[in-house]
Each structure stands twice: as structure tokens, then as C-alpha cells.
Design an enzyme around this catalytic site. Sequence first.
Site, PDB file in Angstrom:
ATOM      1  N   LEU A 198       0.759  -1.356   0.045  1.00 48.62           N
ATOM      2  CA  LEU A 198      -0.056  -0.106   0.179  1.00 48.62           C
ATOM      3  C   LEU A 198       0.800   1.289   0.089  1.00 48.62           C
ATOM      4  CD1 LEU A 198      -2.601  -1.081   2.985  1.00 48.62           C
ATOM      5  CD2 LEU A 198      -2.669  -1.415   0.182  1.00 48.62           C
TER       6      LEU A 198
ATOM      7  N   ARG B 259      -9.338  -1.446  -1.872  1.00 51.88           N
ATOM      8  CA  ARG B 259      -9.239  -1.709  -3.161  1.00 51.88           C
ATOM      9  C   ARG B 259      -8.327  -3.021  -3.765  1.00 51.88           C
ATOM     10  NH1 ARG B 259      -6.837   2.928  -7.208  1.00 51.88           N
ATOM     11  NH2 ARG B 259      -8.733   3.281  -8.161  1.00 51.88           N
TER      12      ARG B 259
ATOM     13  N   PRO C  22       1.311  -1.674   4.753  1.00 46.60           N
ATOM     14  CA  PRO C  22       0.935  -0.329   4.835  1.00 46.60           C
ATOM     15  C   PRO C  22       2.456   0.431   4.601  1.00 46.60           C
ATOM     16  CG  PRO C  22      -0.116  -1.344   6.690  1.00 46.60           C
ATOM     17  CD  PRO C  22       0.901  -2.272   6.077  1.00 46.60           C
ATOM     18  N   SER C  23       2.295   1.501   4.127  1.00 48.90           N
ATOM     19  CA  SER C  23       3.492   2.309   4.129  1.00 48.90           C
ATOM     20  C   SER C  23       4.193   2.704   5.480  1.00 48.90           C
ATOM     21  CB  SER C  23       3.200   3.655   3.474  1.00 48.90           C
ATOM     22  OG  SER C  23       4.418   4.798   3.533  1.00 48.90           O
TER      23      SER C  23
ATOM     24  N   SER D 242       5.632   3.897  -6.767  1.00 47.80           N
ATOM     25  CA  SER D 242       6.304   4.351  -7.676  1.00 47.80           C
ATOM     26  C   SER D 242       7.039   3.240  -8.616  1.00 47.80           C
ATOM     27  CB  SER D 242       7.794   5.047  -7.050  1.00 47.80           C
ATOM     28  OG  SER D 242       8.414   4.034  -6.536  1.00 47.80           O
TER      29      SER D 242
ATOM     30  N   GLU E 268       0.036  -0.429 -10.048  1.00 45.76           N
ATOM     31  CA  GLU E 268      -0.513   1.040 -10.334  1.00 45.76           C
ATOM     32  C   GLU E 268       0.683   1.692  -9.841  1.00 45.76           C
ATOM     33  OE1 GLU E 268      -3.060   4.880  -9.521  1.00 45.76           O
ATOM     34  OE2 GLU E 268      -3.088   3.069  -8.281  1.00 45.76           O
TER      35      GLU E 268
ATOM     36  N   CYS F 102      -1.589  10.305  -8.027  1.00 44.36           N
ATOM     37  CA  CYS F 102      -0.598  10.089  -9.472  1.00 44.36           C
ATOM     38  C   CYS F 102      -1.625  10.351 -10.777  1.00 44.36           C
ATOM     39  CB  CYS F 102      -0.178   8.637  -9.394  1.00 44.36           C
ATOM     40  SG  CYS F 102      -1.435   7.228  -9.133  1.00 44.36           S
ATOM     41  N   ASN F 103      -3.108  10.215 -10.267  1.00 39.30           N
ATOM     42  CA  ASN F 103      -3.836  10.286 -11.674  1.00 39.30           C
ATOM     43  C   ASN F 103      -4.174  11.816 -11.756  1.00 39.30           C
ATOM     44  OD1 ASN F 103      -5.359  10.143  -9.404  1.00 39.30           O
ATOM     45  ND2 ASN F 103      -7.323   9.471 -10.698  1.00 39.30           N
TER      46      ASN F 103
ATOM     47  N   GLU G 192     -11.872   8.452 -10.657  1.00 40.59           N
ATOM     48  CA  GLU G 192     -12.064   7.389 -11.194  1.00 40.59           C
ATOM     49  C   GLU G 192     -13.437   6.605 -10.741  1.00 40.59           C
ATOM     50  OE1 GLU G 192      -8.876   5.809  -8.841  1.00 40.59           O
ATOM     51  OE2 GLU G 192      -9.309   7.638  -9.953  1.00 40.59           O
TER      52      GLU G 192
ATOM     53  N   HIS H 117      -9.379   1.207 -13.754  1.00 41.79           N
ATOM     54  CA  HIS H 117      -8.237   1.982 -13.425  1.00 41.79           C
ATOM     55  C   HIS H 117      -7.047   1.409 -13.721  1.00 41.79           C
ATOM     56  CE1 HIS H 117      -6.007   5.369 -11.782  1.00 41.79           C
ATOM     57  NE2 HIS H 117      -5.408   4.678 -10.804  1.00 41.79           N
TER      58      HIS H 117
END
Length: 493
Positions: free
Chosen positions: A156, A167, A183-184, A236, A257, A291-292, A450, A456
Site C-alpha cells: 500500500l 481496493r 502499509p507504508s 512508484s 499501479e 498520481c492520476n 475514477e 483504473h
Amino acid sequence: MSQSQNSVSLKHYQMYINGEFRDSASGNLITVINPATGEPISTVPSATLAETREAIDAAYEAQKTWKKVPAATRGQYLHDCATEIRKDQDHLIAMLQEEQGKIKSLATTEILFSADYFDYMASAARTYEGEIVQSDNPNENIMIAKQPIGVAAGILPWNFPFFLIARKMGPALVTGNTIVMKPSTDTPNLGLEFGKICDRVGIPKGVVNIVTGPGAVIGDELSKNKKIGIISLTGSVNSGKRVMAAAATHMAKVSLELGGKAPAIVCKDADIDLAVQAIIDSRIDNNGQLCNNCERIYVQEDVAEEFTQKLATKMAAVTVGDPMDDESVGMGPLINQAALDKVAGMVDRAVQAGGKVVAGGHVLNIANGFYYEPTVITNVTQDSEIVQDEIFGPVLPVLTFKTLDDAINMANDSDFGLTSSIFTQNLDNAMRAANELEDGETYINRFNFEAMNGSHSGWKESGIGGDDGKHGIEEFLNTHVIYLQGHPEKAQG
């Protein structure tokens, strides 16, 4: 940062492995920082390699039983998660603001959208399906079944630390997979808090595991462990490449992604006010860390002066501050000092190369947090760093074009291909952009966001595989073809 013992003044969260909450046997902890104030807010365990493997083993064993549970029952667990999220929404919203720096409206959206996402994925329990196709052989049926892959790894990011749980976990669980999530280290609190929700709704032991710690230990093991069938990462490009290389050692499936450098094309016939507002909303969303959303603008020369002036005026009017102190704040901090340094450095280098800042352009000194002004910069070139590399901050470089051919060519001149947008009132322009832009998503006359029932996914270095809708569910399924040969003469009358 790590420390050897817990501070009594900080909250502490535990990992969730095989249905149990626990600390790391190493005793090592990670301190989590509030990006709005620069102050520590909590500690979480830093898992060892052995503990990571223990979580994987638990998921592997649990999947043998979980895949046999009726899909409708698996879906009900997701519905139950959604219910618990809504019951606890105020607490979760506050946690998200504190550890990630979101303004309250966006934190609220993320928490409630996550609940809706679990409900949506739960509904797939009765809709995902296989096929029966015609055989060339007599008395034969060809059945194409969809079966779970096995154990999923969910890695994540920090920019949507709660939604990305839904998601990845939603489609994984409803299709019969189990999951280990990492998780980060910047935003682990909500992930570990979600373990409490899993525990409350009674998800069987080992089906969901949440492990915290450095990517070099946990992410690496999740990517190369042979018991992992699919690695789903949001992060990334470099992280995606490392995961892909490790997964190749045992041919695990990857769903990645990655970054984006979304172009926005503003044609001379566009509704300028709509374009300005949509682009600003896109860029300052999540404090510019999405990012989107729009990262570079191409505006037709005929309206460039009007557009740029309005854009600069509105960007300069965005209020920046600690979103937990003032609900009227329009944008909060970047995630950490490294992110702030990166954004400031990119703007400074663009100015040194001849760029002109027409709004913003400075680090803000607010409560020791990591704040950067919403920024508009012109007089930059197509091949410059600020136009080609992902900024991941509230900065908009603006370039001009003569013809739509020029705009599309410049928009496609990128290593990325996640999203794009065009603002025009001409149907032919819109159709050309939709057909020729090299991105997974194109938004026409609207803000980049989205739908959960859409798709996506990125092109080029923006990723492999995808999320959301029926295509996101397919990511977590294997195809199994069954050739069933019958003998009518043996049938009992």
C-alpha cells in the site's frame, strides 16, 4: 525512524497476523510523524523477515479453507467491514487527517468511499462468472472456470492509506484469495486499525494479515516468496520494477499501479472557467499527491493568457494550513521532508532554466509541517524535468500549443500513461483525444476521478494490470479450462 522502546506519550498500534494482534519480537518500532506539524504521533512494530514469512504462511494455510467458503458468504464479510467502517467513521477520519494530512472533506470521502467500495466488491460474489464454449468434439462440454490465485500481497502507498486497503482486499477476498498487506511506513496507523475491524467482524484467522516495517524486508519477501500468487502494488515506478523483478523468480502475477504525469489539454473553444476549476481541484486534491491528477497543462495559444491569469489567481487563493486546526483550509502538507525537498528542488531548477513562476513557488513555514505553496510556472520546455518527471506536489507547469496535433503529440511524449484530460466544446476534438491519447483513462471536461465500477489502469511505465470494476476483479482470478467428455451410450435411462 526506528527506536528500541515505545514512548509512553505516543499511541501504539500492533500488527495483525493470523488473527492475533502482536508486536515484533525484535522490539524495533517505527515512529509515525504528523506531516502537518512534524510531531511524532504513534509507534508501530517493525516486522522481521521471520514474522513476514509467518504472515504469508498463515495466509497460505487459511486459503485452503477460505476458497471453499461460498462466495456469497465471503461477500458478507466485506459488507460487515463496510458497516463497521461507517459506525467508526469519525474516528477513522480523524486518524486519516492526523497521519496523512488530508483536509476533512477529502478524508471523509476516502473513508466513506472505502465503505462503499467494500459493498460494491461484496456484490461481485454473485456476478463474477466463467463460460461454457462450444467444442469441436462430439459429446464434449468446454467449461472455463474462474478460480482464486491463492495468496495475494497488497503493498500500500501513503497517499490513500485506507482506500487502498479496500481496493486490494475487496476483490482478493470475494474471489477466494487470502491477503497479506503491508502499509507504508509513513501511514501505517489506519492499516493496523483496520485489523481491529477484521477482528470485530470475525473474518477467519489468517485470511487477512497486516504487517508493518521496511520495504527492504517485508516488500521484498512478499514479492519473492513462492507462496504468494499475486502481488498488487500501488507506488512508484522504481518500486514496481523491483517488485516485478523479484516476482519473476517464481513467475507470480503482478498488478502494478505506478506513477503518472497526467496532461490536461485546454482548447480555444473550452469553457475556460470550468477548465481552470477542474484542473485546480485536480492538482490540489490530496495536497497535490495523487498520481492520476493533472501534472502538466497544454493550453491553446489563443486563450493562453486568459487561462493562465485565471489559473494563477485561483491557485494563489487556495488556503494552506493544518487541516485539523481549520476546516476551511483548502490544502494541507506534503507527506514528509523528502517530498517537500523534491518539489521545491524541481521548481527551483525550472526557474534556473528560465521558468517563470506566476503563482506560489515557495516553501511555507507553518507549524514545522511540510508545506508548499500551490504553484503555477510558465516558460518551461517540453523536454524539461518539470514537464517530464512526476512532481507529486501542488505545482502546475503550463505550455502552449497551436494545433490539436501539437497538443496530442506533446501529451503523448511521456514515459507515463495513466490519465489525461481535455477541455473542449467540440465533439470532434474530444473524440480525437479519446482515440489518440496514450493513457489508461481520459477525462473530458471534468475533474480526474475514477469510478469504482470503471477500470483504473496505466499504460507504459504507469503500470501493468488494473483495478476497479469487473476488470479489477479478474486480476485476482486464474482461468481453469475443463474439458468434459461424455459417453451417451453409457447414460442411464
